[in-house]
Design a protein around this motif. Structure first.
Motif, PDB file in Angstrom:
ATOM      1  N   GLY B  79       0.795  -1.228   0.000  1.00  0.00           N
ATOM      2  CA  GLY B  79       0.000   0.000   0.000  1.00  0.00           C
ATOM      3  C   GLY B  79       0.822   1.269   0.000  1.00  0.00           C
ATOM      4  O   GLY B  79       0.276   2.374  -0.091  1.00  0.00           O
ATOM      5  N   LYS B  80       2.148   1.144   0.077  1.00  0.00           N
ATOM      6  CA  LYS B  80       3.001   2.335   0.062  1.00  0.00           C
ATOM      7  C   LYS B  80       3.053   2.913  -1.362  1.00  0.00           C
ATOM      8  O   LYS B  80       3.115   2.178  -2.351  1.00  0.00           O
ATOM      9  CB  LYS B  80       4.411   1.979   0.510  1.00  0.00           C
ATOM     10  N   VAL B  81       3.060   4.233  -1.442  1.00  0.00           N
ATOM     11  CA  VAL B  81       3.044   4.922  -2.735  1.00  0.00           C
ATOM     12  C   VAL B  81       4.434   5.493  -3.018  1.00  0.00           C
ATOM     13  O   VAL B  81       5.129   5.947  -2.099  1.00  0.00           O
ATOM     14  CB  VAL B  81       1.997   6.065  -2.719  1.00  0.00           C
ATOM     15  N   HIS B  82       4.836   5.404  -4.272  1.00  0.00           N
ATOM     16  CA  HIS B  82       6.152   5.939  -4.640  1.00  0.00           C
ATOM     17  C   HIS B  82       6.022   6.694  -5.952  1.00  0.00           C
ATOM     18  O   HIS B  82       5.093   6.472  -6.724  1.00  0.00           O
ATOM     19  CB  HIS B  82       7.184   4.812  -4.754  1.00  0.00           C
ATOM     20  N   CYS B  83       6.969   7.600  -6.196  1.00  0.00           N
ATOM     21  CA  CYS B  83       6.955   8.324  -7.460  1.00  0.00           C
ATOM     22  C   CYS B  83       8.379   8.611  -7.925  1.00  0.00           C
ATOM     23  O   CYS B  83       9.325   8.594  -7.132  1.00  0.00           O
ATOM     24  CB  CYS B  83       6.122   9.594  -7.379  1.00  0.00           C
ATOM     25  N   HIS B  84       8.494   8.865  -9.204  1.00  0.00           N
ATOM     26  CA  HIS B  84       9.778   8.932  -9.876  1.00  0.00           C
ATOM     27  C   HIS B  84      10.620  10.124  -9.439  1.00  0.00           C
ATOM     28  O   HIS B  84      11.843  10.091  -9.550  1.00  0.00           O
ATOM     29  CB  HIS B  84       9.514   8.990 -11.379  1.00  0.00           C
ATOM     30  N   ALA B  85       9.976  11.179  -8.949  1.00  0.00           N
ATOM     31  CA  ALA B  85      10.719  12.382  -8.591  1.00  0.00           C
ATOM     32  C   ALA B  85      11.615  12.145  -7.373  1.00  0.00           C
ATOM     33  O   ALA B  85      12.667  12.763  -7.236  1.00  0.00           O
ATOM     34  CB  ALA B  85       9.765  13.536  -8.323  1.00  0.00           C
ATOM     35  N   PHE B  86      11.177  11.233  -6.487  1.00  0.00           N
ATOM     36  CA  PHE B  86      11.970  10.874  -5.311  1.00  0.00           C
ATOM     37  C   PHE B  86      12.116   9.357  -5.303  1.00  0.00           C
ATOM     38  O   PHE B  86      11.370   8.647  -4.631  1.00  0.00           O
ATOM     39  CB  PHE B  86      11.316  11.414  -4.033  1.00  0.00           C
ATOM     40  N   PRO B  87      13.070   8.858  -6.082  1.00  0.00           N
ATOM     41  CA  PRO B  87      13.081   7.437  -6.429  1.00  0.00           C
ATOM     42  C   PRO B  87      13.366   6.476  -5.285  1.00  0.00           C
ATOM     43  O   PRO B  87      13.187   5.276  -5.455  1.00  0.00           O
ATOM     44  CB  PRO B  87      14.205   7.357  -7.484  1.00  0.00           C
ATOM     45  N   ASN B  88      13.780   6.959  -4.123  1.00  0.00           N
ATOM     46  CA  ASN B  88      14.071   6.065  -3.004  1.00  0.00           C
ATOM     47  C   ASN B  88      13.028   6.146  -1.901  1.00  0.00           C
ATOM     48  O   ASN B  88      13.160   5.484  -0.883  1.00  0.00           O
ATOM     49  CB  ASN B  88      15.454   6.387  -2.410  1.00  0.00           C
ATOM     50  N   TYR B  89      12.016   6.950  -2.086  1.00  0.00           N
ATOM     51  CA  TYR B  89      11.035   7.198  -1.038  1.00  0.00           C
ATOM     52  C   TYR B  89       9.821   6.283  -1.191  1.00  0.00           C
ATOM     53  O   TYR B  89       9.422   5.931  -2.297  1.00  0.00           O
ATOM     54  CB  TYR B  89      10.551   8.651  -1.087  1.00  0.00           C
ATOM     55  N   SER B  90       9.239   5.916  -0.042  1.00  0.00           N
ATOM     56  CA  SER B  90       7.946   5.228  -0.002  1.00  0.00           C
ATOM     57  C   SER B  90       7.054   6.042   0.926  1.00  0.00           C
ATOM     58  O   SER B  90       7.467   6.374   2.037  1.00  0.00           O
ATOM     59  CB  SER B  90       8.096   3.819   0.571  1.00  0.00           C
ATOM     60  N   PHE B  91       5.855   6.339   0.476  1.00  0.00           N
ATOM     61  CA  PHE B  91       4.956   7.187   1.259  1.00  0.00           C
ATOM     62  C   PHE B  91       3.737   6.390   1.701  1.00  0.00           C
ATOM     63  O   PHE B  91       3.267   5.499   0.971  1.00  0.00           O
ATOM     64  CB  PHE B  91       4.510   8.396   0.421  1.00  0.00           C
ATOM     65  N   SER B  92       3.214   6.744   2.873  1.00  0.00           N
ATOM     66  CA  SER B  92       2.070   5.981   3.394  1.00  0.00           C
ATOM     67  C   SER B  92       0.794   6.266   2.603  1.00  0.00           C
ATOM     68  O   SER B  92      -0.154   5.500   2.670  1.00  0.00           O
ATOM     69  CB  SER B  92       1.867   6.283   4.878  1.00  0.00           C
ATOM     70  N   SER B  93       0.772   7.356   1.863  1.00  0.00           N
ATOM     71  CA  SER B  93      -0.400   7.660   1.033  1.00  0.00           C
ATOM     72  C   SER B  93       0.022   8.585  -0.101  1.00  0.00           C
ATOM     73  O   SER B  93       1.075   9.244  -0.033  1.00  0.00           O
ATOM     74  CB  SER B  93      -1.488   8.357   1.862  1.00  0.00           C
ATOM     75  N   ALA B  94      -0.834   8.663  -1.127  1.00  0.00           N
ATOM     76  CA  ALA B  94      -0.557   9.585  -2.231  1.00  0.00           C
ATOM     77  C   ALA B  94      -0.594  11.033  -1.739  1.00  0.00           C
ATOM     78  O   ALA B  94       0.157  11.888  -2.221  1.00  0.00           O
ATOM     79  CB  ALA B  94      -1.568   9.376  -3.357  1.00  0.00           C
ATOM     80  N   MET B  95      -1.479  11.294  -0.772  1.00  0.00           N
ATOM     81  CA  MET B  95      -1.567  12.659  -0.235  1.00  0.00           C
ATOM     82  C   MET B  95      -0.252  13.061   0.421  1.00  0.00           C
ATOM     83  O   MET B  95       0.261  14.174   0.209  1.00  0.00           O
ATOM     84  CB  MET B  95      -2.720  12.730   0.776  1.00  0.00           C
ATOM     85  N   GLU B  96       0.317  12.133   1.196  1.00  0.00           N
ATOM     86  CA  GLU B  96       1.589  12.442   1.858  1.00  0.00           C
ATOM     87  C   GLU B  96       2.692  12.660   0.811  1.00  0.00           C
ATOM     88  O   GLU B  96       3.546  13.541   0.956  1.00  0.00           O
ATOM     89  CB  GLU B  96       1.981  11.294   2.796  1.00  0.00           C
ATOM     90  N   MET B  97       2.637  11.864  -0.261  1.00  0.00           N
ATOM     91  CA  MET B  97       3.646  12.005  -1.317  1.00  0.00           C
ATOM     92  C   MET B  97       3.560  13.384  -1.973  1.00  0.00           C
ATOM     93  O   MET B  97       4.577  14.053  -2.187  1.00  0.00           O
ATOM     94  CB  MET B  97       3.431  10.911  -2.372  1.00  0.00           C
TER      95      MET B  97
END
Lengths: 321, 126
Positions: B79-97
């Motif tokens: 369920g962790k969300v990640h995106c290409h701009a911060f390639p090493n990060y995992s976020f608990s939600s898309a909102m937090e990302m």
């Protein structure tokens, strides 16, 4: 003769050569301007918009560019350098090429990249993790804020990954000092520790379906996606600042981190054999054993060609659990 | 398995010379995606649990100030969300990302002196 890669905290000669060599690469001019980099991106067909000032770039800047360029070659799982099985061999190739260039500018063919055993520091209290000698003028400079001290204080960031109008962009910025925020992220107050390293070393498979950030495997746990960020990813996030975006090789600590990641992979292979998956008839293209890995500063290699690095280097110590 | 060790002695060309003279190669059969500025991202999560095949398809369509967010975004099985701009990060939600993205956006990006066809509007205006 193969180089020996040593712990930066225990070998002053390796430390001094590493710092001196990084600055030499960061000051070695090339014929490339930022506009040339953008022209290269566009002519190759990779989707990576670029914006900012036109300026001359150094050899070190081109290594930074190589990393974010590979990140933007998207595969059906992950990209050409992350989020799949190719993560470890791609970074091994990348470090070999940097090491060869350090050997060139240092005029020392036996120079080996040093590593930072961050799991050892992960056993310290959070308070003490930013107070080791590593984060001093004699080593890599300040853990927080702008890096002003020591040799690394001479390095400047010119290429920076970011977003503009909600879209990804590679910025060419006015040169500025490196930035760090070690231990300040609410997501990662502490470095990975030795239990975390044991977790990835205890995996019996290098990688497995779905060959992605969801695989329960040595590669994926070491990359740091399971219950992430962990291990490699956590070190990036813990340091923060310029270690965050796809231009993270701007900070020389990137190479100390990845040298340790590579050492952990080598430790896993010492116990499990030089095995790699996916083979050539499974998994997704780009990650397979004999697939060419994206390389723009030297001839490309395949995962198969880097599985045994003993022609290039060995480690002074592997991890034993 | 190949035994060849290309480049054991280092490249004959300095990195800048190599970049200037050699075109990038991609894995055999690989085709570069033609899309630009995707406005939605689909992640397929698959698992087998107690003999049951589970497939979860998640689509992210994100806007900030009504403008589409076009950075590649995905979600892991946990369920962790990640995106290409911060390639090493995992976020608990898309909102937090997205909050992290906003926190790290340039307030005033550098003036653009580069000619980038991919960022030009139709008609050639930069």
């Amino acid at each position: 003769m193969a180089a020996i890669r040593r712990n930066i905290m225990f070998d002053i000669d390796a430390r001094d050569k590493f710092l001196r060599g990084m600055v030499m690469l960061a000051e070695e001019s090339t014929e490339f301007m930022a506009q040339d980099v953008l022209d290269y991106i566009q002519s190759s067909g990779v989707q990576l918009p670029m914006s900012g000032i036109d300026q001359s770039l150094t050899t070190y800047d081109l290594f930074v560019f190589w990393h974010i360029y590979a990140m933007n070659v998207m595969y059906s799982t992950g990209n050409a350098a992350h989020g799949g099985p190719v993560f470890l061999p791609w970074h091994r190739m990348y470090l070999i090429r940097l090491e060869q260039n350090l050997q060139r500018v240092l005029n020392d063919r036996n120079f080996g990249l040093p590593y930072w055993d961050w799991a050892e520091d992960g056993e310290l209290s959070r308070f003490d993790q930013i107070r080791t000698d590593l984060w001093s003028a004699d080593y890599i400079g300040e853990p927080r804020g702008r890096v002003r001290s020591g040799l690394i204080g001479r390095m400047r960031v010119k290429l920076l990954g970011g977003t503009i109008d909600n879209a990804p962009v590679l910025f060419s910025i006015s040169p500025r000092r490196l930035e760090r925020r070690s231990g300040l992220s609410s997501r990662s107050r502490s470095l990975p520790n030795q239990d975390d390293v044991a977790w990835c070393l205890n995996q019996q498979e290098y990688d497995r379906p779905p060959w992605s950030a969801n695989s329960i495997s040595h590669r994926n746990i070491l990359e740091g996606w399971i219950d992430g960020p962990q291990l490699h990813n956590l070190v990036h996030v813990w340091i923060g600042g310029d270690m965050g975006p796809g231009t993270s090789p701007n900070d020389p600590v990137f190479f100390l981190n990845h040298c340790n990641v590579d050492r952990i992979w080598e430790s896993w292979m010492a116990e499990n054999g030089r095995t790699y998956r996916p083979s050539n008839n499974e998994g997704t293209p780009g990650h397979r054993l004999d697939d060419l890995m994206v390389s723009i500063l030297a001839d490309p290699m395949t995962p198969a060609q880097v599985l045994d690095p003993s022609d290039w280097y060995t480690y002074d110590n592997l991890v034993v659990i | 398995m190949s035994k060849a060790k290309p480049g054991s002695e280092g490249s004959l060309l300095k990195p800048g010379e190599y970049l200037k003279n050699v075109k990038p190669q991609f894995p055999g059969g690989y085709k570069l995606p033609k899309h630009k500025h995707r406005e939605e991202f689909v992640t397929l999560r698959e698992s087998c649990y107690r003999g049951r095949e589970i497939r979860i398809e998640t689509t992210y369509r994100i806007t900030i100030d009504k403008k589409p967010f076009t950075v590649h975004t995905g979600v892991s099985n946990d369920g962790k969300v990640h995106c290409h701009a911060f390639p090493n990060y995992s976020f608990s939600s898309a909102m937090e990302m997205i909050k992290h993205i906003v926190d790290n956006q340039y307030v005033s990006p550098p003036k653009n002196e580069l000619k980038d066809d991919s960022m030009r509007e139709p008609g050639g205006k930069s």
